[in-house]
Write a protein that holds these residues in place. Structure first.
Motif, short mmCIF file in Angstrom:
data_model
loop_
_atom_site.label_atom_id
_atom_site.label_comp_id
_atom_site.label_asym_id
_atom_site.label_seq_id
_atom_site.Cartn_x
_atom_site.Cartn_y
_atom_site.Cartn_z
N GLY A 162 45.23 -61.91 0.10
CA GLY A 162 46.22 -62.08 1.16
C GLY A 162 46.75 -60.77 1.72
N LYS A 163 46.20 -59.65 1.26
CA LYS A 163 46.66 -58.34 1.70
C LYS A 163 46.28 -58.10 3.17
CE LYS A 163 46.71 -53.57 0.21
NZ LYS A 163 46.36 -52.64 -0.86
N VAL A 164 47.24 -57.64 3.95
CA VAL A 164 46.95 -57.28 5.33
C VAL A 164 46.21 -55.95 5.33
CG1 VAL A 164 47.93 -56.67 7.58
CG2 VAL A 164 48.93 -58.54 6.26
N LEU A 165 45.04 -55.94 5.93
CA LEU A 165 44.19 -54.75 5.92
C LEU A 165 44.39 -53.88 7.15
CD1 LEU A 165 40.89 -56.41 4.66
CD2 LEU A 165 42.56 -55.09 3.32
N MET A 166 44.47 -54.51 8.31
CA MET A 166 44.56 -53.75 9.55
C MET A 166 44.99 -54.64 10.71
SD MET A 166 40.50 -53.32 10.47
CE MET A 166 40.65 -53.15 12.23
N VAL A 167 45.41 -54.01 11.77
CA VAL A 167 45.72 -54.69 13.03
C VAL A 167 44.91 -53.99 14.11
CG1 VAL A 167 47.51 -55.25 14.71
CG2 VAL A 167 48.05 -55.28 12.26
N ALA A 168 44.26 -54.77 14.94
CA ALA A 168 43.45 -54.21 16.01
C ALA A 168 43.64 -55.08 17.25
CB ALA A 168 41.98 -54.16 15.60
N TRP A 169 42.85 -54.82 18.26
CA TRP A 169 42.93 -55.56 19.52
C TRP A 169 41.63 -56.30 19.78
CZ3 TRP A 169 47.49 -56.03 21.78
CH2 TRP A 169 48.47 -55.09 21.47
N MET A 170 41.75 -57.43 20.43
CA MET A 170 40.59 -58.22 20.86
C MET A 170 40.79 -58.62 22.31
SD MET A 170 39.61 -60.97 17.93
CE MET A 170 38.56 -60.53 16.59
N ASP A 171 39.68 -58.93 22.95
CA ASP A 171 39.71 -59.63 24.23
C ASP A 171 38.87 -60.89 24.03
OD1 ASP A 171 37.07 -58.73 24.26
OD2 ASP A 171 37.31 -57.51 26.07
N ASP A 172 38.69 -61.67 25.08
CA ASP A 172 37.96 -62.93 24.94
C ASP A 172 36.55 -62.71 24.38
OD1 ASP A 172 40.27 -63.81 26.22
OD2 ASP A 172 39.20 -65.13 27.58
N GLU A 173 35.85 -61.68 24.87
CA GLU A 173 34.49 -61.43 24.41
C GLU A 173 34.45 -61.05 22.94
OE1 GLU A 173 30.58 -58.67 25.28
OE2 GLU A 173 32.10 -58.85 26.85
N ALA A 174 35.38 -60.22 22.49
CA ALA A 174 35.42 -59.83 21.08
C ALA A 174 35.65 -61.05 20.19
CB ALA A 174 36.51 -58.79 20.85
N LEU A 175 36.54 -61.93 20.62
CA LEU A 175 36.79 -63.14 19.83
C LEU A 175 35.56 -64.04 19.84
CD1 LEU A 175 38.59 -64.92 18.11
CD2 LEU A 175 39.63 -65.79 20.22
N ALA A 176 34.93 -64.19 20.99
CA ALA A 176 33.72 -65.02 21.06
C ALA A 176 32.63 -64.48 20.14
CB ALA A 176 33.22 -65.09 22.50
N ARG A 177 32.44 -63.16 20.14
CA ARG A 177 31.43 -62.55 19.27
C ARG A 177 31.76 -62.78 17.80
NH1 ARG A 177 30.09 -56.47 21.51
NH2 ARG A 177 29.52 -57.02 23.64
N THR A 178 33.05 -62.63 17.46
CA THR A 178 33.49 -62.83 16.08
C THR A 178 33.25 -64.26 15.64
OG1 THR A 178 35.16 -61.09 16.27
CG2 THR A 178 35.50 -62.73 14.54
N LEU A 179 33.59 -65.21 16.49
CA LEU A 179 33.41 -66.62 16.15
C LEU A 179 31.94 -66.98 16.00
CD1 LEU A 179 36.09 -68.23 18.49
CD2 LEU A 179 36.26 -67.85 16.02
N GLN A 180 31.08 -66.37 16.79
CA GLN A 180 29.66 -66.68 16.74
C GLN A 180 28.95 -66.00 15.57
OE1 GLN A 180 27.21 -65.50 20.10
NE2 GLN A 180 25.81 -67.18 19.66
N THR A 181 29.32 -64.75 15.26
CA THR A 181 28.57 -63.97 14.27
C THR A 181 29.22 -63.88 12.90
OG1 THR A 181 29.66 -61.88 14.83
CG2 THR A 181 27.68 -62.51 16.12
N ARG A 182 30.53 -64.17 12.82
CA ARG A 182 31.33 -63.98 11.60
C ARG A 182 31.44 -62.50 11.21
NH1 ARG A 182 33.15 -68.39 8.73
NH2 ARG A 182 32.32 -70.38 9.44
N ARG A 183 31.12 -61.61 12.12
CA ARG A 183 31.32 -60.17 11.93
C ARG A 183 32.50 -59.78 12.81
NH1 ARG A 183 26.21 -56.99 13.20
NH2 ARG A 183 27.37 -55.34 12.16
#
Length: 117
Positions: free
Chosen positions: A29-50
């Motif tokens: 449950g440790k918070v590792l980092m905070v970063a930024w996403m846009d729609d494409e970054a989220l779409a890539r994350t959801l599709q690849t799990r990376r």
């Protein structure tokens, strides 16, 4: 790659089309980092799990660990109640922070827990 329109409709973005992404370690449950996403970054994350983020300084997308080898495998993604932040539950391989620390929050404790009285 495009984001599902039903998900995109729920997001609240800043003036640059970005929203916050919090990476949390699965298991601890440790918070590792905070970063930024846009729609494409989220779409890539959801599709690849990376975990894929948007770098404001470099003005481009980056996959966590693409150069360092310190990857994040994404187990789940949750949208907060306001739609302006996503929470990624990840398995972190190596350091999450660019300083080499496991978490970006490993230093500079500004306020600790109160002692039991």
């Amino acid at each position: 790659m495009s984001l599902d329109p039903a998900i995109a409709a729920r997001l609240k973005r800043d003036a640059n089309g970005l929203f916050a992404a919090v990476a949390q370690e699965r298991g601890t449950g440790k918070v590792l980092m905070v970063a930024w996403m846009d729609d494409e970054a989220l779409a890539r994350t959801l599709q690849t799990r990376r975990a894929t983020y948007y770098s404001r300084s470099r003005r481009r997308h980056w996959v966590k660990g693409e150069t360092s080898g310190h990857t994040q495998y994404v187990h789940s993604v949750r949208l907060d109640c306001d739609g302006d932040t996503v929470l990624l539950e990840v398995d972190q391989a190596g350091a999450a922070c660019h300083t080499g620390e496991h978490s970006c929050f490993d230093a500079d404790l500004l306020l600790g827990p109160e002692e039991q009285r």
